[in-house]
Design an enzyme around this catalytic site. Sequence first.
Site, PDB file in Angstrom:
ATOM      1  N   HIS A 232      19.795 131.694 -11.062  1.00  0.00           N
ATOM      2  CA  HIS A 232      20.699 131.776  -9.921  1.00  0.00           C
ATOM      3  C   HIS A 232      20.444 133.042  -9.109  1.00  0.00           C
ATOM      4  O   HIS A 232      20.040 134.064  -9.644  1.00  0.00           O
ATOM      5  CB  HIS A 232      22.164 131.796 -10.378  1.00  0.00           C
ATOM      6  CG  HIS A 232      22.550 130.599 -11.175  1.00  0.00           C
ATOM      7  ND1 HIS A 232      23.500 130.653 -12.151  1.00  0.00           N
ATOM      8  CD2 HIS A 232      22.114 129.319 -11.149  1.00  0.00           C
ATOM      9  CE1 HIS A 232      23.657 129.454 -12.698  1.00  0.00           C
ATOM     10  NE2 HIS A 232      22.816 128.628 -12.100  1.00  0.00           N
TER      11      HIS A 232
ATOM     12  N   LYS B 125      22.935 143.120 -10.660  1.00  0.00           N
ATOM     13  CA  LYS B 125      23.795 142.848 -11.813  1.00  0.00           C
ATOM     14  C   LYS B 125      23.453 143.789 -12.961  1.00  0.00           C
ATOM     15  O   LYS B 125      22.276 144.055 -13.227  1.00  0.00           O
ATOM     16  CB  LYS B 125      23.609 141.403 -12.294  1.00  0.00           C
ATOM     17  CG  LYS B 125      24.041 140.358 -11.295  1.00  0.00           C
ATOM     18  CD  LYS B 125      23.791 138.954 -11.812  1.00  0.00           C
ATOM     19  CE  LYS B 125      24.244 137.916 -10.789  1.00  0.00           C
ATOM     20  NZ  LYS B 125      23.945 136.553 -11.261  1.00  0.00           N
TER      21      LYS B 125
END
Length: 185
Positions: free
Chosen positions: A61, A70
């Site tokens: 993703h 992230k």
Amino acid sequence: MRFLPTDLPGVVIVEPVVHGDPRGFFLETFHRGKFAGGGIDVEFVQDNHSKSAGGILRGLHAQLTKPQGKLLRVIEGAIFDVAVDIRPASSTYRRWVGVELSAESFRQLYIPPGFAHGFCVLGDGAQVVYKCTELYDQADEIAIAWNDSDIGIAWPIEQPTLSARDAAAPRLRELEPRLLSPPRT
């Protein structure tokens, strides 16, 4: 805290210092100054927590116009965590790196904006917590086939359980026109 570079510039393994004794343990999972000193000078705006059963594979993703950095860590179980460079102008375009993260190792992985992300669960289940540099935007999200042969990820799982969306995800080459000229927001 140690910051270990990977084969993909910007993707960094973070090894925190764990202080343990018979009562348990303590560690810093994020310290802005230490992370900036380690080359991760970002602002996080959202925290997420996912739980997955054994055999699950989530991803690959990414967000197209609002890419997320992230910082991931596992608080239960273990995962094989993957970052794929999806920046067409990058010298490492389509290259990937995979790192095992577990609750026992306390290791974290920082994946900068411009990379697709996915992971598979090793063992019976895992819980993953992660910080993001951009808010989640479902309309901006893209999915790439987990088994895209142009990328060639060596997943440690042969028959993963996938969501319907991940099972139908296109190959990266099919998304290249969108990567080269993403819609403006």
